[in-house]
Scaffold this motif. Structure first.
Motif: not given
Length: 646
Positions: A448-470
């Motif tokens: 899970v990555s967290v990155l702040i932008g837009r002059n510290n007004d907005l937070i991006d949360i990105e949850c990455g994981y390995r794709r399951r079959k199908g």
């Protein structure tokens, strides 16, 4: 009886809300606004009391219809004030949406009637050759703007001693105006990173943050001074108006060329989330006149990994060592809007011509031409393919397309910073992520990555994981299914991280695609840039940065050309240099920064074992220390010197 009960409930609401706003770590003005909104119900109390008094007078009335007008009036006032209090928090977003709509309605149109949403560009002409010159206000060269703890901006002359350091209001350390980092004594980067986490609470309101006179934007003539072009201007045709296409358009127009950009959408709007621009990209951005405040920049001083269960610090890499080009994070649409503004205004050079609703159906890479679906044909001296992974320019090269789905996927959310401040658990996550590209890492299958932008007004949360079959992507309209997948996949993560994930109201299921590196980035009079040239995994955050590197290299290799016959040779030199660089970046793009030693040990066949990179510090140096303009100049000089001696 009911009136008294209503008054009691209104008073209870004020007593309940205001004490919960007071401890929030917010700027004074913002906190005052929240308290004012929370206290609005006191207006209802006042109107209710007046109404109650008016009712009591009716007991002695001899003409009830005549005397009840006052009671009826205050009853209406009470109801309407209640409605106003309930809707007050939504007034600002509504006004902002109306302003955006009015701005869109007044946006310029092309000769074909397509609109271009230039939010800051006023009345720009896109196709008929007109240009709008915007002259920035003159600012003394030796002045600095300082944002104080109270949020006031002052302009004063600074001595060398003043400009080398500024004192923190609450912590006994120094902060460099250029680098934006703090250090006390002789502590290491890791110790500094860990200490700043503990000081997160003060960091939101206690630091004096220096801002350059031009809000962080480069001087308009910086690029032309760095890459002087005394040769003939070329007609450049670029397909694609994304970040890579607009960046290339700006660098080429600012070095004297005539640039036309073809964009297939009717109203090019950049979608996406946060993006990190490393020092390698900032060396280009700082030279083309991008306004840091309009682009919503946020400093990224460290890239850190933390344990997904314990939040223990695993690694901390300093990425702000270059004081002239420290790493930044942007909200992609904000950066894209600012690049459009710079491109269309011209800013002291030739304005870029942007053609919207221009769907390219075929290209001629040997004659640098493109044919549109409506039959129009555009010709140039150079054709640049900046049209993404499924590039129509790339499809014309004598090389098979090799796009494939990545073995992982990402669930992405955007959350206002104010929402994170409302809960103790998410406030802790916010403190940890201040001025950082932060990753909470599972050892093998997710992060899970967290990155702040837009002059510290907005937070991006990105949850990455390995794709399951199908496993298939979930439509954005089915938020219940996306939330269920999130909670199931990341149920073992620390409760603070799970709380941060649950704060999101809208999450998108983002499919990741990648391509093998192109063996040939140029053929004939055509060259590839951006994702068309080097689509990569997002783990190292270098996709956008490499597009900026491409833009800087293009400006060097297409300058000082004596004859248009030299164009294919210059493009070959450019393709060779960029191909060698991007092949290494792409091969390592899936490595979590800081895990290099682990990967070298556990995966002997990984590409990192074929490189000289042994750890995170060396990986950051390889990515961020690269100066594409200087390297391009060296390559061009080395290639031209033997020819000159003949």
């Amino acid at each position: 009886m009911s009136a008294g009960f209503n008054i009691f409930l209104d008073l209870l609401m004020v007593a309940f809300a205001v004490p919960r706003v007071l401890p929030l770590k917010l700027p004074r003005l913002q906190k005052t606004g929240l308290i004012a909104i929370a206290s609005l119900s006191s207006l209802v109390v006042i109107s209710s009391v007046v109404r109650l008094i008016r009712i009591s007078t009716l007991n002695t009335s001899k003409d009830l219809p005549w005397d009840s007008y006052d009671f009826t009036t205050w009853s209406s006032i009470e109801v309407n004030i209640g409605l106003f209090c309930a809707t007050a928090p939504a007034i600002r977003p509504a006004v902002r949406a109306m302003k955006d709509a009015l701005r869109m309605n007044s946006s310029p149109t092309t000769s074909q009637g397509a609109r271009f949403p230039t939010s800051m560009s006023g009345g720009l002409e896109l196709e008929d050759g007109g240009a709008f010159n915007e002259t920035p206000p003159a600012v003394p060269a030796n002045s600095r703007y300082w944002i104080t703890k109270k949020g006031r901006v002052t302009d004063r002359e600074l001595s060398d001693a003043d400009s080398s350091k500024c004192v923190l209001d609450s912590v006994s350390t120094t902060r460099s105006p250029e680098s934006g980092r703090t250090r006390s004594g002789t502590e290491s980067d890791g110790e500094m990173g860990e200490r700043r986490v503990k000081q997160g609470a003060q960091s939101h309101s206690g630091w004096k943050v220096p801002v350059s006179p031009n809000n962080g934007s480069g001087h308009i003539d910086d690029l032309l001074n760095t890459i002087p072009n005394t040769s003939i201007p070329l007609n450049i045709l670029i397909i694609g108006a994304g970040l890579a296409g607009l960046s290339a358009a700006i660098t080429l127009s600012q070095t004297g060329h005539d640039v036309t950009v073809l964009e297939q959408s009717e109203s090019k709007r950049e979608a996406g989330y946060m993006i990190v621009m490393g020092s390698n990209a900032m060396r280009v951005i700082n030279k083309i006149g991008v306004d840091a405040r309009k682009a919503g920049t946020v400093d990224v001083d460290f890239i850190e990994r933390r344990d997904y269960k314990t939040l223990e610090l695993l690694s901390s890499l300093d990425v702000a060592k270059d004081p002239k080009a420290p790493a930044k994070s942007y909200y992609r649409p904000d950066l894209h809007n600012e690049l459009k503004r710079v491109a269309l205004l011209g800013l002291g050079c030739k304005a870029v011509k942007l053609v919207l609703d221009a769907k390219v159906v075929s290209v001629d890479i040997n004659n640098a031409s493109a044919t549109l679906a409506d039959g129009r044909v555009f010709k140039g001296d150079v054709l640049i393919g900046a049209d993404g992974e499924r590039s129509i320019v790339k499809s014309s090269f004598s090389e098979p397309d090799c796009i494939q789905q990545a073995p992982f996927k990402i669930l992405r959310s955007l959350v206002p910073t104010s929402v994170f401040l409302s809960d103790e658990r998410t406030r802790r996550v916010l403190d940890l992520s201040h001025n950082r590209f932060l990753m909470f890492c599972h050892p093998t299958n997710s992060l899970v990555s967290v990155l702040i932008g837009r002059n510290n007004d907005l937070i991006d949360i990105e949850c990455g994981y390995r794709r399951r079959k199908g496993e298939r992507a979930i439509d954005v309209s089915d938020q219940a299914a996306i939330r269920a997948r999130l909670l199931e996949t990341f149920k073992e993560y620390h409760r603070d991280i799970r709380c941060a994930i649950e704060m999101a109201t809208v999450t998108t299921d983002w499919e990741v695609w990648k391509c093998k590196p192109q063996k040939h980035l140029a053929q004939g009079k055509a060259v590839l840039t951006g994702d068309a040239a080097h689509s990569m995994e997002p783990t190292t955050g270098q996709g956008g940065s490499q597009g900026l590197e491409d833009a800087g290299a293009l400006a060097v290799f297409l300058s000082n050309i004596g004859s248009k016959d030299e164009i294919p040779h210059r493009l070959e030199l450019l393709a060779k240099m960029r191909g060698e660089r991007t092949a290494k970046v792409v091969a390592l793009s899936g490595v979590r920064l800081g895990e290099e030693e682990i990967i070298r040990k556990n995966y002997p066949r990984h590409a990192i074992n074929r490189s000289s990179i042994k750890n995170g510090v060396e990986h950051i140096a390889f990515l961020y220390d690269y100066d594409v303009i200087e390297e391009s100049k060296k390559t061009l000089r080395a290639a031209e010197t033997p020819r000159a001696s003949l």
